[in-house]
Design a protein around this motif. Structure first.
Motif, PDB file in Angstrom:
ATOM      1  N   SER A 161     -70.372 -18.725  -8.302  1.00 43.68           N
ATOM      2  CA  SER A 161     -69.879 -20.060  -7.987  1.00 43.68           C
ATOM      3  C   SER A 161     -70.835 -20.790  -7.057  1.00 43.68           C
ATOM      4  O   SER A 161     -71.107 -21.974  -7.233  1.00 43.68           O
ATOM      5  CB  SER A 161     -68.485 -19.986  -7.371  1.00 43.68           C
TER       6      SER A 161
ATOM      7  N   SER B 130     -68.877 -15.238 -16.013  1.00 39.59           N
ATOM      8  CA  SER B 130     -68.394 -14.329 -14.979  1.00 39.59           C
ATOM      9  C   SER B 130     -67.269 -14.966 -14.169  1.00 39.59           C
ATOM     10  O   SER B 130     -66.505 -14.274 -13.515  1.00 39.59           O
ATOM     11  CB  SER B 130     -69.540 -13.910 -14.061  1.00 39.59           C
ATOM     12  N   LEU B 131     -67.169 -16.283 -14.216  1.00 35.58           N
ATOM     13  CA  LEU B 131     -66.066 -16.952 -13.529  1.00 35.58           C
ATOM     14  C   LEU B 131     -64.896 -17.189 -14.459  1.00 35.58           C
ATOM     15  O   LEU B 131     -63.781 -17.433 -14.038  1.00 35.58           O
ATOM     16  CB  LEU B 131     -66.530 -18.320 -13.011  1.00 35.58           C
ATOM     17  N   GLU B 132     -65.164 -17.116 -15.718  1.00 37.01           N
ATOM     18  CA  GLU B 132     -64.208 -17.545 -16.724  1.00 37.01           C
ATOM     19  C   GLU B 132     -63.024 -16.604 -16.892  1.00 37.01           C
ATOM     20  O   GLU B 132     -61.888 -17.030 -16.955  1.00 37.01           O
ATOM     21  CB  GLU B 132     -64.945 -17.688 -18.056  1.00 37.01           C
ATOM     22  N   ASP B 133     -63.301 -15.312 -16.963  1.00 41.79           N
ATOM     23  CA  ASP B 133     -62.302 -14.411 -17.497  1.00 41.79           C
ATOM     24  C   ASP B 133     -61.106 -14.104 -16.597  1.00 41.79           C
ATOM     25  O   ASP B 133     -59.975 -14.295 -16.984  1.00 41.79           O
ATOM     26  CB  ASP B 133     -62.976 -13.127 -17.953  1.00 41.79           C
ATOM     27  N   ASN B 134     -61.379 -13.579 -15.425  1.00 46.38           N
ATOM     28  CA  ASN B 134     -60.237 -13.392 -14.544  1.00 46.38           C
ATOM     29  C   ASN B 134     -60.104 -14.683 -13.781  1.00 46.38           C
ATOM     30  O   ASN B 134     -60.839 -14.933 -12.855  1.00 46.38           O
ATOM     31  CB  ASN B 134     -60.453 -12.238 -13.579  1.00 46.38           C
ATOM     32  N   PHE B 135     -59.157 -15.514 -14.199  1.00 44.92           N
ATOM     33  CA  PHE B 135     -59.262 -16.890 -13.777  1.00 44.92           C
ATOM     34  C   PHE B 135     -58.859 -17.135 -12.347  1.00 44.92           C
ATOM     35  O   PHE B 135     -59.048 -18.195 -11.840  1.00 44.92           O
ATOM     36  CB  PHE B 135     -58.538 -17.826 -14.748  1.00 44.92           C
ATOM     37  N   ASP B 136     -58.315 -16.173 -11.698  1.00 46.01           N
ATOM     38  CA  ASP B 136     -58.091 -16.391 -10.269  1.00 46.01           C
ATOM     39  C   ASP B 136     -57.531 -15.164  -9.581  1.00 46.01           C
ATOM     40  O   ASP B 136     -57.787 -14.051  -9.997  1.00 46.01           O
ATOM     41  CB  ASP B 136     -57.181 -17.578 -10.030  1.00 46.01           C
ATOM     42  N   LEU B 137     -56.726 -15.404  -8.573  1.00 48.72           N
ATOM     43  CA  LEU B 137     -56.115 -14.356  -7.771  1.00 48.72           C
ATOM     44  C   LEU B 137     -57.111 -13.595  -6.923  1.00 48.72           C
ATOM     45  O   LEU B 137     -57.172 -13.757  -5.728  1.00 48.72           O
ATOM     46  CB  LEU B 137     -55.354 -13.363  -8.655  1.00 48.72           C
ATOM     47  N   PHE B 138     -57.871 -12.728  -7.554  1.00 51.89           N
ATOM     48  CA  PHE B 138     -58.786 -11.929  -6.740  1.00 51.89           C
ATOM     49  C   PHE B 138     -60.219 -12.181  -7.160  1.00 51.89           C
ATOM     50  O   PHE B 138     -60.567 -12.014  -8.310  1.00 51.89           O
ATOM     51  CB  PHE B 138     -58.460 -10.453  -6.896  1.00 51.89           C
ATOM     52  N   SER B 139     -61.015 -12.542  -6.211  1.00 53.22           N
ATOM     53  CA  SER B 139     -62.405 -12.780  -6.561  1.00 53.22           C
ATOM     54  C   SER B 139     -63.249 -11.635  -6.036  1.00 53.22           C
ATOM     55  O   SER B 139     -62.971 -11.067  -5.003  1.00 53.22           O
ATOM     56  CB  SER B 139     -62.903 -14.071  -5.931  1.00 53.22           C
TER      57      SER B 139
ATOM     58  N   ASP C  26     -67.366 -10.098  -5.368  1.00 55.22           N
ATOM     59  CA  ASP C  26     -68.617 -10.610  -4.840  1.00 55.22           C
ATOM     60  C   ASP C  26     -69.407 -11.406  -5.869  1.00 55.22           C
ATOM     61  O   ASP C  26     -69.953 -12.455  -5.587  1.00 55.22           O
ATOM     62  CB  ASP C  26     -69.490  -9.449  -4.341  1.00 55.22           C
ATOM     63  N   GLN C  27     -69.412 -10.874  -7.058  1.00 52.94           N
ATOM     64  CA  GLN C  27     -70.188 -11.544  -8.095  1.00 52.94           C
ATOM     65  C   GLN C  27     -69.664 -12.939  -8.370  1.00 52.94           C
ATOM     66  O   GLN C  27     -70.427 -13.869  -8.589  1.00 52.94           O
ATOM     67  CB  GLN C  27     -70.168 -10.731  -9.385  1.00 52.94           C
ATOM     68  N   GLU C  28     -68.356 -13.042  -8.356  1.00 50.55           N
ATOM     69  CA  GLU C  28     -67.776 -14.363  -8.588  1.00 50.55           C
ATOM     70  C   GLU C  28     -68.234 -15.357  -7.547  1.00 50.55           C
ATOM     71  O   GLU C  28     -68.574 -16.486  -7.851  1.00 50.55           O
ATOM     72  CB  GLU C  28     -66.258 -14.281  -8.573  1.00 50.55           C
ATOM     73  N   ASP C  29     -68.218 -14.912  -6.304  1.00 52.69           N
ATOM     74  CA  ASP C  29     -68.654 -15.806  -5.239  1.00 52.69           C
ATOM     75  C   ASP C  29     -70.076 -16.287  -5.483  1.00 52.69           C
ATOM     76  O   ASP C  29     -70.367 -17.466  -5.373  1.00 52.69           O
ATOM     77  CB  ASP C  29     -68.604 -15.085  -3.889  1.00 52.69           C
TER      78      ASP C  29
END
Lengths: 156, 156
Positions: free
Chosen positions: A77, A60-69, A71-74
């Motif tokens: 992590s 879930s952290l891998e694919d959109n590697f940055d810019l906009f995170s 809730d799930q990403e948070d």
DNA sequence: GGTCTATATGGGATACTATGGGAACAGATG
DNA sequence: CATCTGTTCCCATAGTATCCCATATAGACC
């Protein structure tokens, strides 16, 4: 193999504790000879899982590697950052880092509770209180468990 | 193997710092005996990764693989330009270039934080602040663990 | 009820990681 | 060509975590 039941094991002076055999077997089947453990957000307990669950978080952290995170990403992590990778010793034990023991107040005994794909580790007395309140709540609501359709074989 | 947990290591006078053993092992498994490090845009920290991630960035620039959006592709080029390739010394350390240390204010200690496929390097005090706010936000929202469907095996 | 096997437990001996500093090297500079 | 400066290599050490072996326990099986 689903993780079920309760297992009470001792924590020795060195902070080592045996992972219940059935849990251990299931973890190894996922590909890593050890467990991943992190503090639970919801309960005063530790959360234990195998390679598969951690891989999901990683994805879930891998694919959109940055810019906009989102809730799930948070959450992913936060979880990963607090996770400890604990390998089994030759006897099937792991040594619980001080940080994790203190989070839950674990000292001499650890109660392993299976929850299907993961398990929790409780201070026995704390679990009793929790379990009792859970049961009351369930009875009060007249809880029924909605069963999701069985999934295609996930291997492992 | 997923990169997880936090590891606090020292930076010596020469600017050298040990890469935590589990991270080191994972990097080497990707084919290069060292790490790639660049400043993070999102956080006041350094971003560390192995061969695989860098290769992905490279690919997204060379071909028009739709791995990343246009914005992200720009980002990829910027990232690559600021990336340092740091080989391990015989003891598993790397020497952090001054430029990178100054970007985050790293001096005596470096906190390595696993994020699945990559890791970050923080000034310990800065991380504490970041992590605390991160956790508060998660709790405020009512933390639920992200359980996206598990993906098919991607090998290794 | 007794024996046998396997899991769980304890503790001492050992190996490994992280760390520090000097020596050997290489490139830059005058 | 000599010197200087900044790296990289090599070796030594402290502290900790891992391995190995011995033992206790529990449950299964006769």
């Amino acid at each position: 193999m689903a993780l079920v039941g309760r297992h009470l094991n001792k924590i020795d002076k060195k902070g080592r504790v045996s992972i219940p055999k059935p849990f251990r077997t299931a973890m190894i089947a996922e590909g890593y000879s050890g467990v991943y453990i992190f503090p639970s957000f919801k309960a005063q307990a530790l959360e234990g899982s195998g390679e598969v669950f951690i891989q999901r978080l990683t994805d879930s952290l891998e694919d959109n590697f940055d810019l906009f995170s989102d809730d799930q990403e948070d959450l992913a992590s936060i979880t990963l950052e607090r996770t400890h990778q604990l390998p089994f010793d030759p006897e099937g034990r792991v040594s619980l880092p001080l940080e994790l023991r203190q989070h839950t107040g674990l000292v001499n005994e650890a109660l392993f509770v299976g929850r299907g794909s993961r398990f929790r580790i409780w201070v026995p007395e704390v679990y009793e209180l929790y379990a009792a309140s859970q049961l009351d709540r369930a009875k009060a609501r007249g809880a029924t468990l909605p069963l999701s359709p069985s999934k295609p074989d996930r291997g492992a």
